[in-house]
Structures are given as structure tokens and as C-alpha cells.
Design a protein around this motif. Structure first.
Motif, PDB file in Angstrom:
ATOM      1  N   LEU A 105       0.842  -1.215   0.031  1.00  0.00           N
ATOM      2  CA  LEU A 105      -0.036  -0.098   0.045  1.00  0.00           C
ATOM      3  C   LEU A 105       0.793   1.185  -0.027  1.00  0.00           C
ATOM      4  O   LEU A 105       2.021   1.277   0.371  1.00  0.00           O
ATOM      5  N   GLY A 106       0.147   2.305  -0.512  1.00  0.00           N
ATOM      6  CA  GLY A 106       1.043   3.357  -0.252  1.00  0.00           C
ATOM      7  C   GLY A 106       1.647   4.086  -1.402  1.00  0.00           C
ATOM      8  O   GLY A 106       1.623   3.420  -2.559  1.00  0.00           O
ATOM      9  N   SER A 107       2.221   5.162  -1.349  1.00  0.00           N
ATOM     10  CA  SER A 107       2.823   6.022  -2.603  1.00  0.00           C
ATOM     11  C   SER A 107       4.140   5.132  -3.263  1.00  0.00           C
ATOM     12  O   SER A 107       4.266   4.984  -4.275  1.00  0.00           O
ATOM     13  N   GLY A 108       4.874   4.264  -2.492  1.00  0.00           N
ATOM     14  CA  GLY A 108       5.888   3.313  -2.972  1.00  0.00           C
ATOM     15  C   GLY A 108       5.391   1.845  -3.330  1.00  0.00           C
ATOM     16  O   GLY A 108       6.247   1.148  -3.391  1.00  0.00           O
ATOM     17  N   ALA A 109       4.151   1.554  -3.295  1.00  0.00           N
ATOM     18  CA  ALA A 109       3.500   0.213  -3.440  1.00  0.00           C
ATOM     19  C   ALA A 109       4.091  -0.252  -4.642  1.00  0.00           C
ATOM     20  O   ALA A 109       4.734  -1.504  -4.605  1.00  0.00           O
ATOM     21  N   PRO A 110       4.197   0.111  -5.839  1.00  0.00           N
ATOM     22  CA  PRO A 110       4.581  -0.378  -6.973  1.00  0.00           C
ATOM     23  C   PRO A 110       5.997  -0.979  -7.107  1.00  0.00           C
ATOM     24  O   PRO A 110       6.206  -2.060  -7.480  1.00  0.00           O
ATOM     25  N   TYR A 111       6.841  -0.042  -6.222  1.00  0.00           N
ATOM     26  CA  TYR A 111       8.165  -0.582  -6.265  1.00  0.00           C
ATOM     27  C   TYR A 111       8.411  -1.501  -5.143  1.00  0.00           C
ATOM     28  O   TYR A 111       9.221  -2.572  -5.279  1.00  0.00           O
ATOM     29  N   ALA A 112       7.758  -1.534  -4.251  1.00  0.00           N
ATOM     30  CA  ALA A 112       7.624  -2.608  -3.126  1.00  0.00           C
ATOM     31  C   ALA A 112       7.261  -3.951  -3.721  1.00  0.00           C
ATOM     32  O   ALA A 112       7.802  -4.937  -3.391  1.00  0.00           O
ATOM     33  N   ILE A 113       6.142  -3.948  -4.281  1.00  0.00           N
ATOM     34  CA  ILE A 113       5.786  -5.136  -4.970  1.00  0.00           C
ATOM     35  C   ILE A 113       6.812  -5.916  -5.963  1.00  0.00           C
ATOM     36  O   ILE A 113       6.809  -6.858  -5.953  1.00  0.00           O
ATOM     37  N   ALA A 114       7.208  -4.933  -6.880  1.00  0.00           N
ATOM     38  CA  ALA A 114       8.496  -5.410  -7.706  1.00  0.00           C
ATOM     39  C   ALA A 114       9.404  -5.827  -6.831  1.00  0.00           C
ATOM     40  O   ALA A 114       9.928  -7.031  -7.333  1.00  0.00           O
ATOM     41  N   ALA A 115       9.771  -5.307  -5.945  1.00  0.00           N
ATOM     42  CA  ALA A 115      11.119  -5.922  -5.069  1.00  0.00           C
ATOM     43  C   ALA A 115      10.456  -7.445  -4.551  1.00  0.00           C
ATOM     44  O   ALA A 115      11.405  -8.172  -4.760  1.00  0.00           O
ATOM     45  N   MET A 116       9.434  -7.387  -3.798  1.00  0.00           N
ATOM     46  CA  MET A 116       8.993  -8.690  -3.574  1.00  0.00           C
ATOM     47  C   MET A 116       8.752  -9.782  -4.822  1.00  0.00           C
ATOM     48  O   MET A 116       9.339 -10.764  -4.264  1.00  0.00           O
ATOM     49  N   ASP A 117       8.535  -9.464  -5.865  1.00  0.00           N
ATOM     50  CA  ASP A 117       8.360 -10.132  -6.903  1.00  0.00           C
ATOM     51  C   ASP A 117       9.783 -10.912  -7.232  1.00  0.00           C
ATOM     52  O   ASP A 117      10.068 -11.848  -7.639  1.00  0.00           O
ATOM     53  N   GLY A 119      11.988 -11.647  -4.828  1.00  0.00           N
ATOM     54  CA  GLY A 119      12.510 -12.395  -3.811  1.00  0.00           C
ATOM     55  C   GLY A 119      12.951 -11.567  -2.620  1.00  0.00           C
ATOM     56  O   GLY A 119      13.120 -12.129  -1.414  1.00  0.00           O
ATOM     57  N   LYS A 120      12.758 -10.122  -2.691  1.00  0.00           N
ATOM     58  CA  LYS A 120      13.131  -9.468  -1.460  1.00  0.00           C
ATOM     59  C   LYS A 120      11.927  -9.688  -0.480  1.00  0.00           C
ATOM     60  O   LYS A 120      10.867  -9.920  -0.552  1.00  0.00           O
ATOM     61  N   SER A 121      12.592  -9.510   0.949  1.00  0.00           N
ATOM     62  CA  SER A 121      11.750  -9.496   1.897  1.00  0.00           C
ATOM     63  C   SER A 121      10.888  -8.161   1.979  1.00  0.00           C
ATOM     64  O   SER A 121      10.988  -7.363   1.284  1.00  0.00           O
ATOM     65  N   SER A 122       9.919  -8.093   2.863  1.00  0.00           N
ATOM     66  CA  SER A 122       9.058  -6.989   2.822  1.00  0.00           C
ATOM     67  C   SER A 122       9.836  -5.735   3.430  1.00  0.00           C
ATOM     68  O   SER A 122       9.515  -4.623   2.910  1.00  0.00           O
ATOM     69  N   ALA A 123      10.742  -6.052   4.419  1.00  0.00           N
ATOM     70  CA  ALA A 123      11.686  -4.776   4.960  1.00  0.00           C
ATOM     71  C   ALA A 123      12.475  -4.185   3.760  1.00  0.00           C
ATOM     72  O   ALA A 123      12.532  -3.142   3.412  1.00  0.00           O
ATOM     73  N   GLU A 124      12.975  -5.251   3.029  1.00  0.00           N
ATOM     74  CA  GLU A 124      14.031  -5.100   1.844  1.00  0.00           C
ATOM     75  C   GLU A 124      13.187  -4.379   0.674  1.00  0.00           C
ATOM     76  O   GLU A 124      13.455  -3.444  -0.041  1.00  0.00           O
ATOM     77  N   ALA A 125      11.840  -4.625   0.495  1.00  0.00           N
ATOM     78  CA  ALA A 125      11.043  -3.938  -0.482  1.00  0.00           C
ATOM     79  C   ALA A 125      10.508  -2.542  -0.074  1.00  0.00           C
ATOM     80  O   ALA A 125      10.852  -1.748  -0.985  1.00  0.00           O
TER      81      ALA A 125
END
Length: 153
Positions: A105-117, A119-125
Motif C-alpha cells: 500500500l501507499g505511494s511506494g507500493a509499485p516499487y515494493a511489489i516489484a521488489a517482492m516479486d 524475492g526481497k523481504s517486506s523490509a527490503e521491499a
């Protein structure tokens, strides 16, 4: 705004600590964007002044006032370990949707989802989102869902 990342497989939720004013001023980098109540632990993004009124809404509850003035959404971790996406629909009614996949969620959500895609953890995302989104940054808080549930017993 904020970035909140939920890693479904690793069962963690992370949120940044940055608050901003407008599009150019960083106010704080260690803000708490979580709340706990009888419903569980809330991870909130959007207008901080609306937080308490928002979390008091039950599923199906309706806001008072002009919907255009509201800018808030959340993930809720309940006492059974279920994560819900909570938002206001176009009629100003609170909707709670169970989430059974990684999401953000939030303004950085697209970047965080891509990072998790990748294999990054939620914190790394969330950390990655902070490199691309000016409204994300500062201290990252991570909640391990299994540990949270053990503390509830």
C-alpha cells in the motif's frame, strides 16, 4: 505518503517511518504508522489526522463528511493471523478484504511489489521503495506475524 509491504510467504509486514508535508518537506523519519486495538494491529498510510476515526469504522461503516477529504488505507493483522486490506469505497463505506498474497500500500507500493516479486523481504521491499519514492524513507518497522500471534496468547 508511506509504503507498507506484506510478504505473504514470509509472513511479515513492514512500514517506513517517513512523514512529509506536501511534495517537498520531510517532517519526520521515525514516525509510528502502526496502531493496536481489539481488532488487531493496524498498518496505516495516508492522512495521519484521520487515523483514529478510520480504525474505529467497522466493516461496512460509513465515514461522516466529504469523501474527497479522506486519504487513508490500511492493512489490518487480526488475532488469527489474517491480513485485511481496508479502504473506503467510492461511497465512503469501509471495506475489509482478506489478502492471501503479497501486496503493498501507499505511494511506494509499485516499487515494493516489484521488489517482492524478485524475492526481497517486506523490509527490503520498503527500503527499495525509499530509493524511488520521496514519501518513503526513514526507520523501517517490521512485524513477524508468527511472533505477533505468539504474544497474543
Amino acid at each position: 505518503m508511506t509504503t507498507i509491504a506484506y510478504d505473504y510467504k514470509k509472513k511479515t509486514i513492514s512500514v517506513d517511518g517517513r512523514t512529509t508535508q506536501g511534495n517537498s518537506i520531510i517532517v519526520h523519519d521515525e514516525a509510528s504508522k502502526t496502531r493496536e486495538n481489539e481488532q488487531g494491529m493496524w498498518f496505516i498510510c495516508g492522512n495521519r489526522a484521520q487515523t483514529e476515526d478510520f480504525i474505529r469504522l467497522e466493516n461496512g461503516g460509513q465515514i461522516k463528511g466529504n469523501l474527497q477529504d479522506w486519504d487513508i488505507a490500511a492493512f489490518l493483522l487480526d488475532s488469527k493471523g489474517q491480513v485485511f486490506y481496508i479502504y473506503l469505497n467510492d461511497s465512503g463505506i469501509s471495506e475489509w478484504l482478506p489478502i492471501n498474497h503479497s501486496d503493498a500500500l501507499g505511494s511506494g507500493a509499485p516499487y515494493a511489489i516489484a521488489a517482492m516479486d524478485f524475492g526481497k523481504s517486506s523490509a527490503e521491499a520498503v527500503a527499495y521503495a525509499s530509493t524511488r519514492n520521496i514519501h518513503t524513507g526513514g526507520k523501517i518497522t517490521t512485524v513477524d506475524i508468527e511472533e505477533y500471534l505468539c504474544k497474543q496468547v
